[in-house]
Write a protein that holds these residues in place. Structure first.
Motif, mmCIF file in Angstrom:
data_model
loop_
_atom_site.group_PDB
_atom_site.id
_atom_site.type_symbol
_atom_site.label_atom_id
_atom_site.label_comp_id
_atom_site.label_asym_id
_atom_site.label_seq_id
_atom_site.Cartn_x
_atom_site.Cartn_y
_atom_site.Cartn_z
ATOM 1 N N GLY A 192 0.860 -0.990 0.157
ATOM 2 C CA GLY A 192 -0.089 -0.011 -0.199
ATOM 3 C C GLY A 192 0.863 1.126 -0.124
ATOM 4 N N SER A 193 1.793 1.144 0.533
ATOM 5 C CA SER A 193 2.914 2.051 0.678
ATOM 6 C C SER A 193 4.042 2.255 -0.458
ATOM 7 C CB SER A 193 3.930 2.322 1.857
ATOM 8 O OG SER A 193 5.091 1.386 1.471
ATOM 9 N N LEU A 194 3.764 1.318 -1.785
ATOM 10 C CA LEU A 194 4.775 0.917 -2.171
ATOM 11 C C LEU A 194 5.008 1.229 -3.628
ATOM 12 C CD1 LEU A 194 7.121 -1.597 -0.427
ATOM 13 C CD2 LEU A 194 7.957 0.699 -1.518
ATOM 14 N N LEU A 195 3.491 0.307 -4.346
ATOM 15 C CA LEU A 195 2.885 0.882 -5.640
ATOM 16 C C LEU A 195 2.803 1.775 -5.849
ATOM 17 C CD1 LEU A 195 -0.362 -1.948 -4.985
ATOM 18 C CD2 LEU A 195 2.287 -1.742 -7.106
ATOM 19 N N VAL A 196 3.009 2.376 -7.407
ATOM 20 C CA VAL A 196 2.633 3.805 -7.847
ATOM 21 C C VAL A 196 1.344 3.841 -8.329
ATOM 22 C CG1 VAL A 196 3.121 4.538 -10.087
ATOM 23 C CG2 VAL A 196 4.888 3.566 -8.611
ATOM 24 N N ARG A 197 0.676 2.521 -8.457
ATOM 25 C CA ARG A 197 -0.792 2.550 -8.564
ATOM 26 C C ARG A 197 -1.103 1.493 -7.697
ATOM 27 N NH1 ARG A 197 -1.213 2.400 -15.703
ATOM 28 N NH2 ARG A 197 0.105 4.269 -15.867
ATOM 29 N N ARG A 198 -2.099 2.845 -7.206
ATOM 30 C CA ARG A 198 -2.962 1.244 -5.768
ATOM 31 C C ARG A 198 -3.889 0.732 -6.468
ATOM 32 N NH1 ARG A 198 -2.040 2.055 -0.478
ATOM 33 N NH2 ARG A 198 -4.052 1.784 -0.126
ATOM 34 N N THR A 199 -4.254 0.581 -7.628
ATOM 35 C CA THR A 199 -5.579 0.101 -8.219
ATOM 36 C C THR A 199 -4.710 -1.252 -8.082
ATOM 37 O OG1 THR A 199 -4.365 0.152 -10.100
ATOM 38 C CG2 THR A 199 -6.837 2.094 -9.346
ATOM 39 N N ALA A 200 -3.941 -2.018 -8.151
ATOM 40 C CA ALA A 200 -3.717 -3.353 -8.443
ATOM 41 C C ALA A 200 -3.429 -4.100 -6.987
ATOM 42 C CB ALA A 200 -2.321 -3.145 -8.789
ATOM 43 N N LEU A 201 -3.227 -3.301 -5.833
ATOM 44 C CA LEU A 201 -3.362 -3.813 -4.176
ATOM 45 C C LEU A 201 -4.417 -5.091 -4.314
ATOM 46 C CD1 LEU A 201 -1.729 -3.528 -1.885
ATOM 47 C CD2 LEU A 201 -3.170 -1.902 -0.758
ATOM 48 N N PRO A 202 -6.183 -4.135 -4.267
ATOM 49 C CA PRO A 202 -6.523 -6.197 -3.441
ATOM 50 C C PRO A 202 -6.178 -6.414 -4.242
ATOM 51 C CG PRO A 202 -8.074 -3.353 -4.081
ATOM 52 C CD PRO A 202 -5.992 -3.434 -5.155
ATOM 53 N N ALA A 203 -5.953 -6.890 -5.355
ATOM 54 C CA ALA A 203 -5.997 -8.427 -5.866
ATOM 55 C C ALA A 203 -4.747 -8.519 -5.523
ATOM 56 C CB ALA A 203 -5.688 -8.064 -7.317
ATOM 57 N N LEU A 204 -3.537 -7.685 -5.296
ATOM 58 C CA LEU A 204 -2.162 -8.185 -4.704
ATOM 59 C C LEU A 204 -2.062 -8.355 -2.579
ATOM 60 C CD1 LEU A 204 -0.444 -5.557 -5.894
ATOM 61 C CD2 LEU A 204 0.146 -8.276 -7.100
ATOM 62 N N ALA A 205 -3.567 -7.827 -2.817
ATOM 63 C CA ALA A 205 -3.527 -8.637 -0.753
ATOM 64 C C ALA A 205 -5.021 -9.363 -1.042
ATOM 65 C CB ALA A 205 -3.814 -7.183 -0.569
ATOM 66 N N ASP A 206 -5.589 -10.080 -2.087
ATOM 67 C CA ASP A 206 -5.966 -11.029 -1.851
ATOM 68 C C ASP A 206 -6.173 -11.930 -0.529
ATOM 69 O OD1 ASP A 206 -8.794 -12.891 -1.816
ATOM 70 O OD2 ASP A 206 -9.290 -12.236 -4.236
ATOM 71 N N PRO A 207 -6.462 -12.619 0.246
ATOM 72 C CA PRO A 207 -6.307 -14.364 1.055
ATOM 73 C C PRO A 207 -6.282 -15.262 0.401
ATOM 74 C CG PRO A 207 -7.896 -12.977 2.381
ATOM 75 C CD PRO A 207 -7.287 -12.227 0.676
ATOM 76 N N LYS A 208 -7.579 -15.669 -1.276
ATOM 77 C CA LYS A 208 -7.461 -16.316 -1.921
ATOM 78 C C LYS A 208 -6.905 -16.144 -3.332
ATOM 79 C CE LYS A 208 -11.981 -17.775 0.469
ATOM 80 N NZ LYS A 208 -12.726 -17.525 -0.070
ATOM 81 N N GLY A 209 -5.626 -15.337 -3.237
ATOM 82 C CA GLY A 209 -5.773 -14.741 -5.090
ATOM 83 C C GLY A 209 -4.572 -15.396 -4.957
ATOM 84 N N LEU A 210 -3.533 -14.752 -6.509
ATOM 85 C CA LEU A 210 -2.771 -15.626 -7.286
ATOM 86 C C LEU A 210 -1.146 -15.495 -5.992
ATOM 87 C CD1 LEU A 210 -1.183 -16.971 -9.646
ATOM 88 C CD2 LEU A 210 -0.695 -14.811 -10.226
ATOM 89 N N ALA A 211 -0.949 -13.985 -5.478
ATOM 90 C CA ALA A 211 -0.065 -14.598 -4.505
ATOM 91 C C ALA A 211 0.277 -14.547 -3.231
ATOM 92 C CB ALA A 211 0.423 -12.575 -4.292
ATOM 93 N N ALA A 212 -1.319 -15.712 -2.876
ATOM 94 C CA ALA A 212 -1.387 -15.608 -1.083
ATOM 95 C C ALA A 212 -1.807 -17.393 -1.881
ATOM 96 C CB ALA A 212 -2.294 -16.096 -1.111
#
Length: 233
Positions: A192-212
């Motif tokens: 949340g503090s590093l992304l230039v475009r925060r629109t990507a944050l919900p997908a990145l932080a999704d506990p059921k998403g790709l990163a997790a």
């Protein structure tokens, strides 16, 4: 019939496993080699034969732990395309360690300062430095692509590790929040503090998403390949 070398390696692993559990439960100072010998029905001399000293056992714990974490991290980075995804996956993994390899994670984290003071633990210290640099390289790649804003790599990475370092004191794998849910909060905090475009944050932080999902998959794959017995969690 098992070969002698296999039997010796198996006994060394058993000693390290029980030592790790005891350090997780009682701390280094509260862990006694005689108690470990009694638990395994072996002599204290057998422990000394394999490891020499209690300090060397702690160094072996450090080295084996960091080998596993590096294997998983490299696997994760290879499965995710973009630096911000890789960083999110690593952050999820920071918390998943608390569930996936709990005894070793607690033992490592509660004694990390003592570990750093062991002159004999050259390999473990090198592996830990490699892991920290790996995370910094991911952040730096994100900055280079313009996806992450410029930041002090040293401070940012230390803040990230510091946030995860004490999770063993409050995170309960059997509690109300899952490891992925806690990991999502860490991803939200850091990215949340590093992304230039925060629109990507919900997908990145999704506990059921790709990163997790990728983080959990890599921990499973690495443990299955190593035959560590941690293939299901």
């Amino acid at each position: 019939m098992a070969k002698a070398g296999t039997r010796l390696a198996g006994k060394a692993n058993e000693i390290l496993e029980v030592f790790t559990h005891n350090v997780a439960q009682f701390g280094y100072d509260g862990t006694n080699l005689s108690d470990i010998a009694n638990e395994l029905s072996i002599s204290k001399g057998t422990i000394v034969h394999h490891y020499g000293t209690k300090d060397r056992l702690l160094a072996a714990l450090h080295t084996s732990y960091m080998r596993r974490r590096l294997t998983e991290a490299k696997l994760l980075i290879g499965k995710l395309d973009h630096p911000e995804q890789q960083l999110a996956g690593l952050l999820f993994a920071f918390i998943l360690y608390q569930e996936h390899d709990r005894d070793a994670t607690i033992a490592f984290q509660r004694e990390v300062m003592r570990l750093a003071a062991l002159d004999i633990d050259t390999e473990g210290l090198e592996l830990r430095a490699e892991y920290i640099q790996l995370v910094r390289d991911v952040i730096e790649a994100g900055i280079a692509t313009g996806r992450l804003r410029k930041t002090d790599l040293r401070i940012q990475s230390l803040l990230m590790f510091g946030s995860a370092q004490w999770a063993y004191t409050w995170f309960d794998p059997s509690g109300d929040e899952s490891a992925e849910e806690v990991g999502a909060a860490l991803v939200d905090l850091v990215l949340g503090s590093l992304l230039v475009r925060r629109t990507a944050l919900p997908a990145l932080a999704d506990p059921k998403g790709l990163a997790a999902q990728t983080a959990r998959q890599c921990l499973l794959e690495a443990s299955a390949e190593s035959g560590s017995g941690l293939a299901a969690f």
